[in-house]
Design an enzyme around this catalytic site. Structure first.
Site, PDB file in Angstrom:
ATOM      1  N   ASP A 135      37.128  37.797  39.000  1.00 15.35           N
ATOM      2  CA  ASP A 135      38.454  38.373  39.262  1.00 15.35           C
ATOM      3  C   ASP A 135      38.360  39.867  38.937  1.00 15.35           C
ATOM      4  O   ASP A 135      38.265  40.230  37.763  1.00 15.35           O
ATOM      5  CB  ASP A 135      39.525  37.739  38.367  1.00 15.35           C
ATOM      6  CG  ASP A 135      39.832  36.279  38.694  1.00 15.35           C
ATOM      7  OD1 ASP A 135      38.887  35.540  39.017  1.00 15.35           O
ATOM      8  OD2 ASP A 135      40.997  35.878  38.578  1.00 15.35           O
ATOM      9  N   LYS A 146      46.375  33.886  44.522  1.00 18.05           N
ATOM     10  CA  LYS A 146      46.498  33.452  43.131  1.00 18.05           C
ATOM     11  C   LYS A 146      47.653  34.198  42.486  1.00 18.05           C
ATOM     12  O   LYS A 146      47.755  35.426  42.592  1.00 18.05           O
ATOM     13  CB  LYS A 146      45.202  33.727  42.360  1.00 18.05           C
ATOM     14  CG  LYS A 146      45.298  33.434  40.860  1.00 18.05           C
ATOM     15  CD  LYS A 146      43.975  33.669  40.163  1.00 18.05           C
ATOM     16  CE  LYS A 146      44.122  33.569  38.638  1.00 18.05           C
ATOM     17  NZ  LYS A 146      42.822  33.752  37.929  1.00 18.05           N
ATOM     18  N   LYS A 196      45.116  38.340  44.276  1.00  9.81           N
ATOM     19  CA  LYS A 196      45.819  37.926  43.064  1.00  9.81           C
ATOM     20  C   LYS A 196      46.905  38.929  42.730  1.00  9.81           C
ATOM     21  O   LYS A 196      46.708  40.141  42.862  1.00  9.81           O
ATOM     22  CB  LYS A 196      44.794  37.805  41.936  1.00  9.81           C
ATOM     23  CG  LYS A 196      45.322  37.432  40.576  1.00  9.81           C
ATOM     24  CD  LYS A 196      44.139  37.293  39.610  1.00  9.81           C
ATOM     25  CE  LYS A 196      44.580  37.196  38.166  1.00  9.81           C
ATOM     26  NZ  LYS A 196      43.416  37.125  37.247  1.00  9.81           N
TER      27      LYS A 196
END
Length: 226
Positions: free
Chosen positions: A95, A188, A159
């Site tokens: 991430d 996400k 995300k």
């Protein structure tokens, strides 16, 4: 709530401990909890990759390393090195935080290059890649521009947030991101998701992964729903 649905929800959770002072004992506890509740991943600072990989070596829980976290203000070369180092040490999900300065300056060529380099590292290693936008600092137009880049480069996920900015995930942002990447990239949601109501709202909006440090409380709340 039926067991199969609970299992499905558990597999959407990235169980998170990104505290700067988290110890090896904290990581062991995080990993044990993730195994017990069958969460998809532990979300940890990059330096904890080897520690968590050791704790999770006989499980199906993924090790998710946060790159350039939480500010994103490092060079592409630094992010690439950090990504490769995390993968070498056992991370199988990445991430990374975008360069927010470049987004505010609308230098989308830079951001595309950054995304391509990190996504390429991940794809070559067979590792999942998630791109953190940190939406609380962005206009809708800037979020949409990033979605269009992601739709072209195709990381596995985009995300909403780090959880360390001025705001976290919102239903509106999740819906916006889903609308602009379509079925090319998953979304996400992370940041401020602490109860079953917000968890389910993010899923309803289209999120396919949820980052939270409240996964256990959420699962217990869901378990108690009739």
């Amino acid at each position: 709530m039926e067991q199969t649905l609970l299992q499905h929800y558990a597999q959407m959770i990235d169980h998170t401990n990104l505290h700067a002072d988290a110890t090896s004992a904290d990581m062991q506890k995080l990993c044990q909890e993730a195994c017990e509740y069958h969460f998809r991943m532990v979300a940890i600072n990059q330096v904890q990759s080897a520690t968590c990989a050791k704790f999770l070596k006989d499980s199906d829980v993924h090790v998710g390393a946060a790159i350039a976290f939480p500010l994103g203000q490092t060079s592409i070369a630094s992010k690439v090195f950090e990504t490769k180092d995390a993968i070498k040490n056992g991370a199988d999900e990445i991430d990374y935080v975008i360069n927010l300065t470049k987004d505010k300056e609308h230098d989308y060529a830079y951001l595309k290059n950054e995304m391509q380099q990190i996504v390429t590292c991940c794809k070559e290693a067979g590792v999942i890649c998630k791109v953190i936008f940190e939406n609380c600092y962005l206009t809708d137009e800037e979020k949409i521009a990033l979605c269009h880049i992601a739709k072209e480069v195709q990381p596995d996920f985009i995300k909403t947030s780090t959880g360390f900015g001025t705001g976290g995930a919102t239903v509106e942002d999740v819906a916006l991101m889903v609308a602009h990447v379509g079925d090319k990239v998953k979304v996400k949601a992370a940041g401020g998701i602490r109860n079953a109501e917000s968890f389910l709202a993010m899923i309803q909006a289209g999120a396919q992964r949820i980052g939270t440090s409240s996964g256990i409380a959420i699962m217990e709340e869901l378990q108690n729903k009739s």
